[in-house]
Design a protein around this motif. Structure first.
Motif, PDB file in Angstrom:
ATOM      1  N   VAL A  92       0.877  -1.173   0.000  1.00  0.00           N
ATOM      2  CA  VAL A  92       0.000   0.000   0.000  1.00  0.00           C
ATOM      3  C   VAL A  92       0.912   1.220   0.000  1.00  0.00           C
ATOM      4  CG1 VAL A  92      -1.759   1.297   1.253  1.00  0.00           C
ATOM      5  CG2 VAL A  92      -1.860  -1.208   1.215  1.00  0.00           C
ATOM      6  N   ASN A  93       0.744   2.039  -1.031  1.00  0.00           N
ATOM      7  CA  ASN A  93       1.583   3.227  -1.195  1.00  0.00           C
ATOM      8  C   ASN A  93       3.065   2.859  -1.154  1.00  0.00           C
ATOM      9  OD1 ASN A  93      -0.754   4.823  -1.371  1.00  0.00           O
ATOM     10  ND2 ASN A  93      -0.846   4.996   0.849  1.00  0.00           N
ATOM     11  N   THR A  94       3.405   1.802  -1.853  1.00  0.00           N
ATOM     12  CA  THR A  94       4.758   1.247  -2.030  1.00  0.00           C
ATOM     13  C   THR A  94       5.358   0.640  -0.762  1.00  0.00           C
ATOM     14  OG1 THR A  94       6.048   3.286  -1.681  1.00  0.00           O
ATOM     15  CG2 THR A  94       5.253   2.864  -3.935  1.00  0.00           C
ATOM     16  N   ARG A  95       4.564   0.456   0.282  1.00  0.00           N
ATOM     17  CA  ARG A  95       5.057  -0.171   1.512  1.00  0.00           C
ATOM     18  C   ARG A  95       4.430  -1.545   1.669  1.00  0.00           C
ATOM     19  NH1 ARG A  95       7.819   2.929   5.301  1.00  0.00           N
ATOM     20  NH2 ARG A  95       7.923   5.107   4.708  1.00  0.00           N
ATOM     21  N   PHE A  96       5.274  -2.566   1.871  1.00  0.00           N
ATOM     22  CA  PHE A  96       4.835  -3.932   2.062  1.00  0.00           C
ATOM     23  C   PHE A  96       3.924  -4.029   3.285  1.00  0.00           C
ATOM     24  CE2 PHE A  96       5.694  -7.976   4.309  1.00  0.00           C
ATOM     25  CZ  PHE A  96       5.131  -8.852   3.397  1.00  0.00           C
ATOM     26  N   VAL A  97       2.823  -4.778   3.147  1.00  0.00           N
ATOM     27  CA  VAL A  97       1.911  -5.038   4.255  1.00  0.00           C
ATOM     28  C   VAL A  97       1.963  -6.545   4.540  1.00  0.00           C
ATOM     29  CG1 VAL A  97      -0.471  -4.933   5.078  1.00  0.00           C
ATOM     30  CG2 VAL A  97       0.404  -3.142   3.565  1.00  0.00           C
ATOM     31  N   PRO A  98       2.435  -6.956   5.722  1.00  0.00           N
ATOM     32  CA  PRO A  98       2.472  -8.380   6.044  1.00  0.00           C
ATOM     33  C   PRO A  98       1.060  -8.970   6.085  1.00  0.00           C
ATOM     34  CG  PRO A  98       3.740  -7.096   7.641  1.00  0.00           C
ATOM     35  CD  PRO A  98       2.980  -6.128   6.782  1.00  0.00           C
ATOM     36  N   ASN A  99       0.939 -10.234   5.701  1.00  0.00           N
ATOM     37  CA  ASN A  99      -0.395 -10.847   5.668  1.00  0.00           C
ATOM     38  C   ASN A  99      -1.054 -10.872   7.040  1.00  0.00           C
ATOM     39  OD1 ASN A  99       1.155 -12.875   6.746  1.00  0.00           O
ATOM     40  ND2 ASN A  99       0.524 -14.439   5.287  1.00  0.00           N
ATOM     41  N   THR A 100      -0.285 -10.807   8.095  1.00  0.00           N
ATOM     42  CA  THR A 100      -0.869 -10.771   9.442  1.00  0.00           C
ATOM     43  C   THR A 100      -1.552  -9.443   9.732  1.00  0.00           C
ATOM     44  OG1 THR A 100       1.258 -10.041  10.349  1.00  0.00           O
ATOM     45  CG2 THR A 100       0.808 -12.426  10.381  1.00  0.00           C
ATOM     46  N   GLN A 101      -1.354  -8.436   8.865  1.00  0.00           N
ATOM     47  CA  GLN A 101      -1.949  -7.117   9.074  1.00  0.00           C
ATOM     48  C   GLN A 101      -3.055  -6.789   8.076  1.00  0.00           C
ATOM     49  OE1 GLN A 101       1.115  -4.138   9.291  1.00  0.00           O
ATOM     50  NE2 GLN A 101       2.271  -5.260  10.829  1.00  0.00           N
ATOM     51  N   TYR A 102      -3.398  -7.723   7.203  1.00  0.00           N
ATOM     52  CA  TYR A 102      -4.424  -7.449   6.190  1.00  0.00           C
ATOM     53  C   TYR A 102      -5.740  -7.002   6.831  1.00  0.00           C
ATOM     54  CZ  TYR A 102      -1.572  -9.800   2.581  1.00  0.00           C
ATOM     55  OH  TYR A 102      -0.586 -10.184   1.710  1.00  0.00           O
TER      56      TYR A 102
END
Length: 65
Positions: free
Chosen positions: A35-45
């Motif tokens: 999101v906005n070029t920052r990785f989001v870990p699947n634990t935070q979806y």
């Protein structure tokens, strides 16, 4: 609210999360999300709230040689 998902304008309800956006895409693992070029870990979806104008990319791995 309007967000961009994989370069496509998408309308989501206010306070939608990454998980909500993935449900609209019927995304199937494996994939990664930024999101906005920052990785989001699947634990935070489920807890990562999207905001008006956010840009979300769903990236599938590429195999081959």
């Amino acid at each position: 609210m309007n967000v961009i998902i994989n370069q496509q304008a998408t309308t989501l309800p206010a306070h939608a999360t990454v998980q909500d956006a993935l449900a609209t895409l019927s995304a199937r693992p494996p994939f990664a999300v930024a999101v906005n070029t920052r990785f989001v870990p699947n634990t935070q979806y489920a807890s990562h709230t999207l905001h008006e104008g956010d840009r979300m990319e769903v990236i599938a791995p590429v195999t081959g040689g």
